[in-house]
Design a protein around this motif. Sequence first.
Motif, PDB file in Angstrom:
ATOM      1  N   ILE A 172       0.814  -1.261  -0.022  1.00 51.76           N
ATOM      2  CA  ILE A 172       0.084  -0.040   0.031  1.00 51.76           C
ATOM      3  C   ILE A 172       0.875   1.391  -0.067  1.00 51.76           C
ATOM      4  O   ILE A 172       2.147   1.341   0.686  1.00 51.76           O
ATOM      5  N   GLY A 173       0.325   2.292  -0.714  1.00 49.81           N
ATOM      6  CA  GLY A 173       0.927   3.600  -0.753  1.00 49.81           C
ATOM      7  C   GLY A 173      -0.028   4.466  -0.883  1.00 49.81           C
ATOM      8  O   GLY A 173      -0.744   4.637  -1.292  1.00 49.81           O
ATOM      9  N   SER A 174       0.089   5.519   0.383  1.00 46.56           N
ATOM     10  CA  SER A 174      -0.901   6.460   0.500  1.00 46.56           C
ATOM     11  C   SER A 174      -0.269   7.922   0.942  1.00 46.56           C
ATOM     12  O   SER A 174       0.538   8.093   1.573  1.00 46.56           O
ATOM     13  N   THR A 175      -1.003   8.775   0.331  1.00 45.38           N
ATOM     14  CA  THR A 175      -0.696  10.277   0.617  1.00 45.38           C
ATOM     15  C   THR A 175      -1.773  11.021   0.702  1.00 45.38           C
ATOM     16  O   THR A 175      -2.934  10.965   0.202  1.00 45.38           O
TER      17      THR A 175
ATOM     18  N   LEU B  10      -1.648  19.265  -8.829  1.00 47.77           N
ATOM     19  CA  LEU B  10      -1.553  18.627  -7.407  1.00 47.77           C
ATOM     20  C   LEU B  10      -1.955  17.089  -7.440  1.00 47.77           C
ATOM     21  O   LEU B  10      -1.244  16.680  -6.895  1.00 47.77           O
ATOM     22  N   MET B  11      -2.974  16.731  -8.303  1.00 49.09           N
ATOM     23  CA  MET B  11      -3.380  15.489  -8.244  1.00 49.09           C
ATOM     24  C   MET B  11      -2.284  14.243  -8.986  1.00 49.09           C
ATOM     25  O   MET B  11      -2.089  13.451  -8.703  1.00 49.09           O
TER      26      MET B  11
ATOM     27  N   ARG C 129      -0.406  11.144  -7.033  1.00 49.76           N
ATOM     28  CA  ARG C 129      -0.616  10.142  -7.568  1.00 49.76           C
ATOM     29  C   ARG C 129       1.049   9.457  -7.544  1.00 49.76           C
ATOM     30  O   ARG C 129       1.318   8.349  -7.131  1.00 49.76           O
ATOM     31  N   GLU C 130       1.906  10.219  -8.089  1.00 48.87           N
ATOM     32  CA  GLU C 130       3.415   9.679  -8.052  1.00 48.87           C
ATOM     33  C   GLU C 130       3.811   9.554  -6.707  1.00 48.87           C
ATOM     34  O   GLU C 130       4.491   8.637  -6.582  1.00 48.87           O
ATOM     35  N   GLU C 131       3.437  10.249  -5.772  1.00 51.59           N
ATOM     36  CA  GLU C 131       3.911  10.241  -4.432  1.00 51.59           C
ATOM     37  C   GLU C 131       3.122   8.785  -3.723  1.00 51.59           C
ATOM     38  O   GLU C 131       3.945   7.821  -3.122  1.00 51.59           O
ATOM     39  N   ALA C 132       1.969   8.761  -4.175  1.00 55.56           N
ATOM     40  CA  ALA C 132       1.430   7.085  -3.677  1.00 55.56           C
ATOM     41  C   ALA C 132       2.079   6.020  -4.268  1.00 55.56           C
ATOM     42  O   ALA C 132       2.421   5.069  -3.540  1.00 55.56           O
ATOM     43  N   ILE C 133       2.397   6.325  -5.523  1.00 56.71           N
ATOM     44  CA  ILE C 133       3.135   5.176  -6.171  1.00 56.71           C
ATOM     45  C   ILE C 133       4.548   4.821  -5.745  1.00 56.71           C
ATOM     46  O   ILE C 133       4.757   3.874  -5.448  1.00 56.71           O
ATOM     47  N   LEU C 134       5.213   5.980  -5.487  1.00 52.28           N
ATOM     48  CA  LEU C 134       6.642   5.687  -4.926  1.00 52.28           C
ATOM     49  C   LEU C 134       6.478   4.989  -3.467  1.00 52.28           C
ATOM     50  O   LEU C 134       7.198   4.285  -3.251  1.00 52.28           O
ATOM     51  N   ARG C 135       5.334   5.602  -2.840  1.00 55.04           N
ATOM     52  CA  ARG C 135       5.553   4.881  -1.406  1.00 55.04           C
ATOM     53  C   ARG C 135       4.968   3.434  -1.584  1.00 55.04           C
ATOM     54  O   ARG C 135       5.295   2.521  -0.641  1.00 55.04           O
ATOM     55  N   LEU C 136       4.243   2.877  -2.416  1.00 56.55           N
ATOM     56  CA  LEU C 136       3.630   1.735  -2.821  1.00 56.55           C
ATOM     57  C   LEU C 136       5.001   0.922  -3.168  1.00 56.55           C
ATOM     58  O   LEU C 136       5.240  -0.159  -2.579  1.00 56.55           O
ATOM     59  N   GLN C 137       5.970   1.444  -4.052  1.00 57.84           N
ATOM     60  CA  GLN C 137       7.239   0.746  -4.461  1.00 57.84           C
ATOM     61  C   GLN C 137       8.086   0.804  -3.179  1.00 57.84           C
ATOM     62  O   GLN C 137       8.795  -0.440  -3.034  1.00 57.84           O
ATOM     63  N   THR C 138       8.075   1.404  -2.353  1.00 64.30           N
ATOM     64  CA  THR C 138       8.882   1.596  -1.025  1.00 64.30           C
ATOM     65  C   THR C 138       8.436   0.163  -0.037  1.00 64.30           C
ATOM     66  O   THR C 138       8.969  -0.418   0.469  1.00 64.30           O
ATOM     67  N   HIS C 139       7.240   0.405  -0.008  1.00 67.19           N
ATOM     68  CA  HIS C 139       6.770  -0.713   1.068  1.00 67.19           C
ATOM     69  C   HIS C 139       6.624  -1.895   0.269  1.00 67.19           C
ATOM     70  O   HIS C 139       7.109  -3.012   0.962  1.00 67.19           O
ATOM     71  N   ALA C 140       6.652  -2.177  -1.015  1.00 65.40           N
ATOM     72  CA  ALA C 140       6.697  -3.522  -1.839  1.00 65.40           C
ATOM     73  C   ALA C 140       8.400  -3.873  -1.569  1.00 65.40           C
ATOM     74  O   ALA C 140       8.618  -5.132  -1.236  1.00 65.40           O
TER      75      ALA C 140
ATOM     76  N   GLU D 182      -6.910  12.265  -0.422  1.00 65.60           N
ATOM     77  CA  GLU D 182      -6.095  11.111  -0.165  1.00 65.60           C
ATOM     78  C   GLU D 182      -6.036  10.406  -1.426  1.00 65.60           C
ATOM     79  O   GLU D 182      -7.008  10.083  -2.036  1.00 65.60           O
ATOM     80  N   VAL D 183      -4.940  10.052  -1.927  1.00 66.62           N
ATOM     81  CA  VAL D 183      -4.774   9.083  -2.809  1.00 66.62           C
ATOM     82  C   VAL D 183      -3.981   7.718  -2.552  1.00 66.62           C
ATOM     83  O   VAL D 183      -3.153   8.048  -1.857  1.00 66.62           O
ATOM     84  N   MET D 184      -4.616   6.678  -2.695  1.00 66.73           N
ATOM     85  CA  MET D 184      -3.830   5.379  -2.254  1.00 66.73           C
ATOM     86  C   MET D 184      -3.640   4.433  -3.405  1.00 66.73           C
ATOM     87  O   MET D 184      -4.579   4.298  -4.432  1.00 66.73           O
ATOM     88  N   ALA D 185      -2.288   4.010  -3.461  1.00 66.26           N
ATOM     89  CA  ALA D 185      -2.210   2.808  -4.500  1.00 66.26           C
ATOM     90  C   ALA D 185      -1.940   1.745  -3.741  1.00 66.26           C
ATOM     91  O   ALA D 185      -1.417   1.800  -2.886  1.00 66.26           O
ATOM     92  N   TYR D 186      -2.579   0.636  -4.229  1.00 66.29           N
ATOM     93  CA  TYR D 186      -2.307  -0.732  -3.555  1.00 66.29           C
ATOM     94  C   TYR D 186      -2.229  -1.891  -4.642  1.00 66.29           C
ATOM     95  O   TYR D 186      -2.622  -1.506  -5.892  1.00 66.29           O
ATOM     96  N   GLY D 187      -1.759  -2.743  -4.222  1.00 62.87           N
ATOM     97  CA  GLY D 187      -1.577  -3.909  -5.155  1.00 62.87           C
ATOM     98  C   GLY D 187      -1.045  -5.180  -4.508  1.00 62.87           C
ATOM     99  O   GLY D 187      -0.560  -5.110  -3.468  1.00 62.87           O
ATOM    100  N   THR D 188      -0.514  -6.254  -5.407  1.00 62.57           N
ATOM    101  CA  THR D 188      -0.188  -7.526  -4.580  1.00 62.57           C
ATOM    102  C   THR D 188       1.341  -7.478  -5.106  1.00 62.57           C
ATOM    103  O   THR D 188       2.100  -7.327  -6.073  1.00 62.57           O
ATOM    104  N   ALA D 189       2.118  -7.645  -3.909  1.00 58.98           N
ATOM    105  CA  ALA D 189       3.558  -7.587  -3.741  1.00 58.98           C
ATOM    106  C   ALA D 189       4.179  -8.932  -4.145  1.00 58.98           C
ATOM    107  O   ALA D 189       3.650  -9.849  -3.621  1.00 58.98           O
TER     108      ALA D 189
END
Length: 175
Positions: free
Chosen positions: A93-96, A124-125, A129-140, A164-171
């Motif tokens: 998950i990546g969220s901001t 802004l959006m 989105r870019e920040e949420a995806i970066l945080r998703l990659q960091t979590h994975a 809030e924008v949240m990116a999620y997927g299966t690592a």
Amino acid sequence: TRPSPRVVLFYRRLARTASLVSHVAMARVVGRRLLRPAVASLCRPRWLAAAAAEAAEAAEVAAPDAAQVAAVMLASCDSIAGKQIKEYKGLAIGSTVRTKDMTKDITSAVRSLFGGELPQYTALMAETREEAILRLQTHAASMGANAVVSLRLTSTNIAQSASEVMAYGTAVVVE
């Protein structure tokens, strides 16, 4: 014993304000603390300071470097072409949460009277989105994964001027 819904809501809000890696460490800390029978003792500032310190320490240990984060592949489908999934690591998950600048908000309000695109909100959006995806990659990467499949993005309004924008997927680990 189960914690009250109010305590769970408190920790969800607390986790949203923390960075993603700290969120994972904080969830481990919170998971241990929620087993206490005295729920009222969870809200003491002394405990919150200790939990934040433990989460920060765990984040420093588990934080992947920039090369590992950049190497995490992303796919919106269930697989990556030419790669085979060797291991499933779980949900990443990546969220901001972002708010609008007051001056840009006034400019956009005036522009919305006449119609058309609001470029300040579009930018802004996109950044969000870019920040949420970066945080998703960091979590994975912190989970030991080198790819995320079934990537999804969602957005919600938390307050009148905050989104809030949240990116999620299966690592997964692919070869």
